[in-house]
Motif scaffolding. Sequence first.
Motif, PDB file in Angstrom:
ATOM      1  N   ASN A 289      -5.952  -2.006  -7.005  1.00 36.87           N
ATOM      2  CA  ASN A 289      -6.258  -1.232  -5.814  1.00 36.87           C
ATOM      3  C   ASN A 289      -5.304  -1.709  -4.718  1.00 36.87           C
ATOM      4  OD1 ASN A 289      -7.222  -0.020  -3.529  1.00 36.87           O
ATOM      5  ND2 ASN A 289      -9.285  -0.877  -3.659  1.00 36.87           N
TER       6      ASN A 289
ATOM      7  N   ASN B  90      -4.837  -0.597  -1.837  1.00 34.66           N
ATOM      8  CA  ASN B  90      -5.343  -0.469  -0.473  1.00 34.66           C
ATOM      9  C   ASN B  90      -5.977  -1.771   0.004  1.00 34.66           C
ATOM     10  OD1 ASN B  90      -4.594   2.235   0.044  1.00 34.66           O
ATOM     11  ND2 ASN B  90      -6.237   2.895  -1.311  1.00 34.66           N
ATOM     12  N   GLU B  91      -6.038  -2.736  -0.890  1.00 34.03           N
ATOM     13  CA  GLU B  91      -6.576  -4.070  -0.582  1.00 34.03           C
ATOM     14  C   GLU B  91      -5.440  -5.084  -0.711  1.00 34.03           C
ATOM     15  OE1 GLU B  91      -9.762  -4.838   0.249  1.00 34.03           O
ATOM     16  OE2 GLU B  91     -10.290  -2.709   0.177  1.00 34.03           O
TER      17      GLU B  91
ATOM     18  N   ASN C 146       0.788  -1.233   0.000  1.00 35.43           N
ATOM     19  CA  ASN C 146       0.000   0.000   0.000  1.00 35.43           C
ATOM     20  C   ASN C 146       0.822   1.286   0.000  1.00 35.43           C
ATOM     21  OD1 ASN C 146       0.859  -0.548   2.555  1.00 35.43           O
ATOM     22  ND2 ASN C 146      -1.072  -0.091   3.561  1.00 35.43           N
TER      23      ASN C 146
END
Length: 79
Positions: free
Chosen positions: A49, A51-52, A9
């Motif tokens: 993504n 953030n996952e 992240n």
Amino acid sequence: MCEVQLMLNSIKKVNDFINIIKEYDGDFYIISGSYLLDAASVMDLFSLNLNEPILLAFQIPEQRYEILERLEPFLFSPS
């Protein structure tokens, strides 16, 4: 095939991760839905993504434990 969930992240984590896996002879893949992406590709990683958690797959049996140890800072563990 070894599969682990990673959390990449930040830009620094992505760069550090890629630098580690590029040291090994073998293929590393990110599995995202029905897609198989090159884990050593910055462009492929930034298309996700971050953030996952992401799923990393590789098959280098003779160095499996060494690789997992080096990737430990990136491993995702649900809290």
